[in-house]
Motif scaffolding. Structure first.
Motif, PDB file in Angstrom:
ATOM      1  N   SER A 175      11.775  11.353  49.894  1.00 44.07           N
ATOM      2  CA  SER A 175      12.770  12.430  49.947  1.00 44.07           C
ATOM      3  C   SER A 175      13.998  12.133  49.083  1.00 44.07           C
ATOM      4  N   THR A 176      14.667  13.196  48.700  1.00 44.22           N
ATOM      5  CA  THR A 176      15.974  13.094  48.051  1.00 44.22           C
ATOM      6  C   THR A 176      16.955  12.601  49.118  1.00 44.22           C
ATOM      7  N   VAL A 177      17.739  11.546  48.806  1.00 45.05           N
ATOM      8  CA  VAL A 177      18.760  11.079  49.763  1.00 45.05           C
ATOM      9  C   VAL A 177      20.125  11.537  49.251  1.00 45.05           C
ATOM     10  N   LEU A 178      20.830  12.293  50.098  1.00 40.50           N
ATOM     11  CA  LEU A 178      22.101  12.887  49.706  1.00 40.50           C
ATOM     12  C   LEU A 178      23.224  12.404  50.618  1.00 40.50           C
ATOM     13  N   ASP A 179      24.230  11.777  50.030  1.00 42.02           N
ATOM     14  CA  ASP A 179      25.370  11.302  50.814  1.00 42.02           C
ATOM     15  C   ASP A 179      26.333  12.459  51.051  1.00 42.02           C
ATOM     16  N   MET A 180      26.495  12.824  52.322  1.00 39.97           N
ATOM     17  CA  MET A 180      27.382  13.929  52.681  1.00 39.97           C
ATOM     18  C   MET A 180      28.690  13.421  53.275  1.00 39.97           C
ATOM     19  N   THR A 181      28.955  12.112  53.128  1.00 42.77           N
ATOM     20  CA  THR A 181      30.168  11.576  53.758  1.00 42.77           C
ATOM     21  C   THR A 181      31.337  11.496  52.772  1.00 42.77           C
ATOM     22  N   ALA A 182      31.063  11.665  51.489  1.00 36.92           N
ATOM     23  CA  ALA A 182      32.139  11.582  50.496  1.00 36.92           C
ATOM     24  C   ALA A 182      32.711  12.977  50.255  1.00 36.92           C
ATOM     25  N   GLU A 183      33.760  13.024  49.462  1.00 40.22           N
ATOM     26  CA  GLU A 183      34.399  14.293  49.122  1.00 40.22           C
ATOM     27  C   GLU A 183      33.383  15.275  48.532  1.00 40.22           C
ATOM     28  N   LEU A 184      32.638  14.769  47.550  1.00 40.58           N
ATOM     29  CA  LEU A 184      31.599  15.596  46.924  1.00 40.58           C
ATOM     30  C   LEU A 184      30.240  15.018  47.273  1.00 40.58           C
ATOM     31  N   LEU A 188      21.903   9.838  46.233  1.00 39.89           N
ATOM     32  CA  LEU A 188      21.728   8.384  46.166  1.00 39.89           C
ATOM     33  C   LEU A 188      20.329   8.033  45.686  1.00 39.89           C
ATOM     34  N   ARG A 189      19.376   8.919  45.985  1.00 40.53           N
ATOM     35  CA  ARG A 189      17.997   8.711  45.517  1.00 40.53           C
ATOM     36  C   ARG A 189      17.433  10.081  45.150  1.00 40.53           C
ATOM     37  N   PRO A 190      17.098  10.308  43.869  1.00 41.94           N
ATOM     38  CA  PRO A 190      16.551  11.616  43.510  1.00 41.94           C
ATOM     39  C   PRO A 190      15.152  11.812  44.107  1.00 41.94           C
ATOM     40  N   GLY A 191      14.816  13.046  44.374  1.00 43.01           N
ATOM     41  CA  GLY A 191      13.486  13.356  44.918  1.00 43.01           C
ATOM     42  C   GLY A 191      13.112  14.752  44.484  1.00 43.01           C
ATOM     43  N   SER A 192      12.181  15.380  45.199  1.00 43.69           N
ATOM     44  CA  SER A 192      11.701  16.679  44.715  1.00 43.69           C
ATOM     45  C   SER A 192      12.723  17.799  44.939  1.00 43.69           C
ATOM     46  N   VAL A 193      13.691  17.599  45.850  1.00 46.74           N
ATOM     47  CA  VAL A 193      14.792  18.572  45.952  1.00 46.74           C
ATOM     48  C   VAL A 193      15.854  18.079  44.954  1.00 46.74           C
ATOM     49  N   SER A 194      16.135  18.903  43.940  1.00 48.34           N
ATOM     50  CA  SER A 194      17.000  18.429  42.853  1.00 48.34           C
ATOM     51  C   SER A 194      18.483  18.648  43.146  1.00 48.34           C
ATOM     52  N   ALA A 195      19.324  17.890  42.412  1.00 50.14           N
ATOM     53  CA  ALA A 195      20.779  18.038  42.541  1.00 50.14           C
ATOM     54  C   ALA A 195      21.190  19.476  42.214  1.00 50.14           C
ATOM     55  N   GLU A 196      20.499  20.100  41.265  1.00 51.43           N
ATOM     56  CA  GLU A 196      20.815  21.487  40.891  1.00 51.43           C
ATOM     57  C   GLU A 196      20.542  22.422  42.066  1.00 51.43           C
ATOM     58  N   GLN A 197      19.412  22.238  42.729  1.00 53.98           N
ATOM     59  CA  GLN A 197      19.073  23.097  43.877  1.00 53.98           C
ATOM     60  C   GLN A 197      20.110  22.937  44.993  1.00 53.98           C
ATOM     61  N   VAL A 206      27.205  18.537  42.368  1.00 52.45           N
ATOM     62  CA  VAL A 206      26.583  17.441  43.127  1.00 52.45           C
ATOM     63  C   VAL A 206      26.386  16.273  42.167  1.00 52.45           C
ATOM     64  N   GLY A 207      26.957  15.134  42.516  1.00 60.70           N
ATOM     65  CA  GLY A 207      26.847  13.967  41.643  1.00 60.70           C
ATOM     66  C   GLY A 207      25.556  13.208  41.882  1.00 60.70           C
ATOM     67  N   THR A 208      25.252  12.293  40.976  1.00 65.26           N
ATOM     68  CA  THR A 208      24.105  11.396  41.156  1.00 65.26           C
ATOM     69  C   THR A 208      24.599   9.987  40.897  1.00 65.26           C
ATOM     70  N   LYS A 209      24.344   9.122  41.861  1.00 65.84           N
ATOM     71  CA  LYS A 209      24.785   7.742  41.708  1.00 65.84           C
ATOM     72  C   LYS A 209      23.618   6.941  41.166  1.00 65.84           C
ATOM     73  N   GLU A 213      24.826   1.125  40.146  1.00 65.58           N
ATOM     74  CA  GLU A 213      26.176   1.164  40.699  1.00 65.58           C
ATOM     75  C   GLU A 213      26.211   1.330  42.213  1.00 65.58           C
ATOM     76  N   GLN A 214      25.065   1.237  42.867  1.00 69.16           N
ATOM     77  CA  GLN A 214      25.101   1.453  44.292  1.00 69.16           C
ATOM     78  C   GLN A 214      24.805   0.229  45.121  1.00 69.16           C
ATOM     79  N   GLY A 215      25.740   0.001  46.054  1.00 65.17           N
ATOM     80  CA  GLY A 215      25.375  -0.813  47.187  1.00 65.17           C
ATOM     81  C   GLY A 215      25.114   0.178  48.305  1.00 65.17           C
ATOM     82  N   ALA A 216      25.380   1.473  48.027  1.00 66.13           N
ATOM     83  CA  ALA A 216      25.345   2.493  49.074  1.00 66.13           C
ATOM     84  C   ALA A 216      23.954   2.704  49.662  1.00 66.13           C
ATOM     85  N   SER A 217      22.924   2.434  48.920  1.00 66.88           N
ATOM     86  CA  SER A 217      21.572   2.696  49.382  1.00 66.88           C
ATOM     87  C   SER A 217      20.679   1.584  48.847  1.00 66.88           C
TER      88      SER A 217
END
Ligand code: TXA
Ligand code: MG
Length: 329
Positions: A175-184, A188-197, A206-209, A213-217
């Motif tokens: 799955s796409t992993v999306l961090d919803m705890t930050a401002e934007l 954190l991990r791209p998947g079949s649901v895209s940042a554009e969607q 929607v940013g992509t880390k 640069e991540q210790g986040a995931s």
């Protein structure tokens, strides 16, 4: 085991008593245990050889279930859940205090998703909607499992492990992993649901880390999803030349509508990959495993040309499956 109602009930009993069961989701197979059971969560880490600080995804039936593991549930998460759940989108939100730290790698956040695979959903129903923490059912750092046979192969040293068979996974990458705890919101991990969607549902950027640069995931470490055979990613214009220069036989994963050139076929073992993104993702791990089984000196993967958001997940997995310490420098 075929996922009959009887076997599903057995699986729910094993889980209810703090045990671990492998089950299919639409993305990849998961190795599940109750989120609220510390022994179950510890067993998952131990079976996978997964570092204790790598957090797990809690699987739930719906928003109501997600709210039970979250300390706050922003409206934006409800919007995303309405658009993409059940399905391959994982939301990282603040962790509810009842969720043990062991289930979140010691973090104050928790990742949650509602899978759409009917077997995963039936299992959650039989557990009365108790959340099920499940990483991909593969040894840590290795290629994920997209069939029951892959799981059985990877955990043959754990003969008592129950593996519910739901056939081949439809999506094929996690799955796409999306961090919803930050401002934007941040992928954190791209998947079949895209940042554009995601952006078009939320009406914001929607940013992509990137993994470096991540210790986040931690599951997004530079090297992950890796076959045992060294693997390299080669851009299409250089592929023939690269292969001609190899002394030893390689396994080649390539997209070639008209078939591989004869010179390549004579020397190397070719595995053809589908042209369309969804089909490519669906078979990716199975083909990587097949390539690994050849025990050649190298797996050479023709780099797909990124043709839009849905390829991001596939290319991310390929980059990490082919990452070596040497290529880091
Ligand atoms: O499709 C999937 O997501 C599959 C199926 C079984 O649902 N699961 C899966 O789980 O891929 P796993 O554990 O292999 O990968 C979970 C990813 C890892 O990269 C992990 O670091 C990240 O999600 N993650 C989990 N909880 C997180 C958190 N609280 N903060 C940041 N990243 C988190
Ligand atoms: Mg994984």
């Amino acid at each position: 085991m075929p996922a009959t109602e009887e076997h599903l009930r057995n699986a729910a009993e094993i889980l209810s008593s703090g045990g671990v069961v492998a089950f299919p989701t639409e993305t990849v197979y998961g190795l599940g245990g109750l989120t609220l059971s510390v022994p179950a969560v510890e067993k998952i880490h131990q079976l996978k050889g997964r570092p204790a600080d790598n957090p797990l995804i809690a699987h739930v039936l719906d928003i109501e279930g997600a709210m039970r593991v979250a300390a706050h549930w922003p409206d934006s998460c409800s919007k995303l859940a309405a658009a993409f759940w059940p399905g391959p989108l994982t939301l990282v939100v603040a962790r509810a205090s009842q969720v043990p730290r062991q289930a979140t790698g010691g973090r104050d956040t928790v990742a949650v998703r509602a899978p759409r695979h009917p077997i995963a959903r039936r299992l959650l129903e039989l557990l009365n909607g108790q959340p099920l923490s499940a990483p991909s059912a593969n040894p840590s750092g290795r290629t994920s499992a997209t069939s029951a046979a892959h799981v059985v192969h990877d955990f043959q040293h754990v003969p008592q492990l129950m593996v519910l068979d739901g056939g081949a996974c439809e999506v094929g990458i996690e799955s796409t992993v999306l961090d919803m705890t930050a401002e934007l919101p941040m992928v954190l991990r791209p998947g079949s649901v895209s940042a554009e969607q995601i952006g078009s549902v939320l009406g914001c950027h929607v940013g992509t880390k990137h993994s470096a640069e991540q210790g986040a995931s931690p599951g997004t470490a530079s090297s992950h999803y890796a076959p045992r055979t060294p693997a390299v990613l080669v851009k299409p214009p250089h592929l023939e030349e690269f292969l001609a220069a190899q002394r030893e036989q390689c396994v080649v994963l390539m997209v070639a509508p008209l078939g591989a050139p004869g010179t390549v076929r004579q020397k190397h073992h070719v595995i053809l990959m589908p042209e369309l993104c969804e089909a490519y993702a669906a078979v990716l791990y199975d083909r990587l495993r097949a390539a690994d089984a050849h025990n050649c000196s190298m797996i050479v993967i023709q780099e797909p040309s990124p043709q839009g958001g849905q390829w991001a997940g596939v290319i991310d997995r390929l980059r990490r499956a082919t990452h070596t310490k040497a290529s880091e420098s």
